[in-house]
Design an enzyme around this catalytic site. Sequence first.
Site, PDB file in Angstrom:
ATOM      1  CD  GLU A   1      -2.843   1.381   0.590  1.00  0.00           C
ATOM      2  OE1 GLU A   1      -2.531   1.548  -0.595  1.00  0.00           O
ATOM      3  OE2 GLU A   1      -4.014   1.494   1.016  1.00  0.00           O
ATOM      4  CG  ASP A   2      -0.866   4.848  -1.462  1.00  0.00           C
ATOM      5  OD1 ASP A   2      -1.575   4.204  -0.658  1.00  0.00           O
ATOM      6  OD2 ASP A   2      -1.350   5.708  -2.226  1.00  0.00           O
TER       7      ASP A   2
ATOM      8  NE  ARG B   1      -3.015   8.777  -9.000  1.00  0.00           N
ATOM      9  CZ  ARG B   1      -3.611   8.295  -7.917  1.00  0.00           C
ATOM     10  NH1 ARG B   1      -2.893   7.896  -6.894  1.00  0.00           N
ATOM     11  NH2 ARG B   1      -4.924   8.229  -7.845  1.00  0.00           N
TER      12      ARG B   1
ATOM     13  CG  ASP C   1      -5.524   8.685   6.509  1.00  0.00           C
ATOM     14  OD1 ASP C   1      -4.912   9.288   7.397  1.00  0.00           O
ATOM     15  OD2 ASP C   1      -6.539   9.153   5.955  1.00  0.00           O
TER      16      ASP C   1
ATOM     17  CG  PHE D   1      -3.842  15.224   1.832  1.00  0.00           C
ATOM     18  CD1 PHE D   1      -4.691  14.159   2.106  1.00  0.00           C
ATOM     19  CD2 PHE D   1      -3.503  15.487   0.514  1.00  0.00           C
ATOM     20  CE1 PHE D   1      -5.198  13.375   1.077  1.00  0.00           C
ATOM     21  CE2 PHE D   1      -4.007  14.712  -0.525  1.00  0.00           C
ATOM     22  CZ  PHE D   1      -4.857  13.652  -0.233  1.00  0.00           C
TER      23      PHE D   1
HETATM   24  P1  IMP Z   1      -7.262   4.581   4.805  1.00  0.00           P
HETATM   25  O1  IMP Z   1      -8.271   3.624   4.304  1.00  0.00           O
HETATM   26  O2  IMP Z   1      -7.875   5.736   5.536  1.00  0.00           O
HETATM   27  O3  IMP Z   1      -6.142   3.952   5.594  1.00  0.00           O
HETATM   28  O4  IMP Z   1      -6.624   5.304   3.580  1.00  0.00           O
HETATM   29  C1  IMP Z   1      -5.895   4.662   2.682  1.00  0.00           C
HETATM   30  C2  IMP Z   1      -5.954   5.371   1.350  1.00  0.00           C
HETATM   31  O5  IMP Z   1      -6.302   6.757   1.440  1.00  0.00           O
HETATM   32  C3  IMP Z   1      -4.587   5.340   0.738  1.00  0.00           C
HETATM   33  O6  IMP Z   1      -4.451   4.210  -0.053  1.00  0.00           O
HETATM   34  C4  IMP Z   1      -4.523   6.607  -0.067  1.00  0.00           C
HETATM   35  O7  IMP Z   1      -4.997   6.351  -1.359  1.00  0.00           O
HETATM   36  C5  IMP Z   1      -5.476   7.562   0.607  1.00  0.00           C
HETATM   37  N1  IMP Z   1      -4.751   8.544   1.447  1.00  0.00           N
HETATM   38  C6  IMP Z   1      -4.685   8.583   2.777  1.00  0.00           C
HETATM   39  N2  IMP Z   1      -3.931   9.595   3.206  1.00  0.00           N
HETATM   40  C7  IMP Z   1      -3.479  10.223   2.098  1.00  0.00           C
HETATM   41  C8  IMP Z   1      -2.613  11.346   1.883  1.00  0.00           C
HETATM   42  O8  IMP Z   1      -2.082  12.001   2.792  1.00  0.00           O
HETATM   43  N3  IMP Z   1      -2.400  11.664   0.588  1.00  0.00           N
HETATM   44  C9  IMP Z   1      -2.931  10.985  -0.461  1.00  0.00           C
HETATM   45  N4  IMP Z   1      -3.725   9.929  -0.300  1.00  0.00           N
HETATM   46  C10 IMP Z   1      -4.000   9.546   0.968  1.00  0.00           C
HETATM   47 MG    MG Z   2      -4.300   4.090  -2.060  1.00  0.00          MG
END
Ligand code: IMP
Ligand code: MG
Length: 183
Positions: free
Chosen positions: A106-107, A172, A110, A159
């Site tokens: 995963e990138d 990106r 969050d 962010f």
């Molecule tokens: P989660 O489900 O809240 O853990 O979020 C995961 C997804 O939200 C990641 O795969 C990202 O695509 C997106 N995301 C969360 N934080 C950021 C950020 O700071 N910048 C860009 N994308 C984010």
């Molecule tokens: Mg993502």
Amino acid sequence: MSFKWDDQMVRSDVAVMISSEAIQGRVKELGEQITRDYAQKDVLVIGLLNGVYVFFADLTRSMDLDAEIAFMRLGSYGSGTESSGAVKLIQDLDKPIKGRHVLVVEDIIDTGLTLQRVTALLQERNPASLKICTLLDKPSRRKVQIKADYTGFSIDDHFVVGYGLDMNGKYRNLPYVGVYNPA
Ligand code: IMP
Ligand code: MG
């Protein structure tokens, strides 16, 4: 030809947080660690699109393994910097994973909702093992308990964009990770 991407591409709406050199160094370390941990194992490396594409390309090329590559796509972020909370499966795998050693890449983690959904979905299919590798982690934002087995960088609540991460589909292709900060 000699120029530094970091200098060339710095822009007023993004403040560099992690330079492309720092990322490359860390990705190499992660690749070496994963190579050691999965030596002699049949590993399936799954990238979560779209944000992972840059990290995934670099990470998988730093693994000295006969890895099989696959992708899944989930969606949560409609637009802007706030998640809707709902995680939908947009693109699934096209093969079973039963008995395979699976590494999900995963990138950024969050809230953890995306990986909670993914790990629940994959665990049901009885892989031999299931681990998580993430480039970035924002532990202070967590809503559910998810922990990566391999983490590139743990960061504060900003962010961020670049190196695959987007803001409404853009940024990106920046070679570094930076804090998005519109003027
Ligand atoms: P989660 O489900 O809240 O853990 O979020 C995961 C997804 O939200 C990641 O795969 C990202 O695509 C997106 N995301 C969360 N934080 C950021 C950020 O700071 N910048 C860009 N994308 C984010
Ligand atoms: Mg993502």
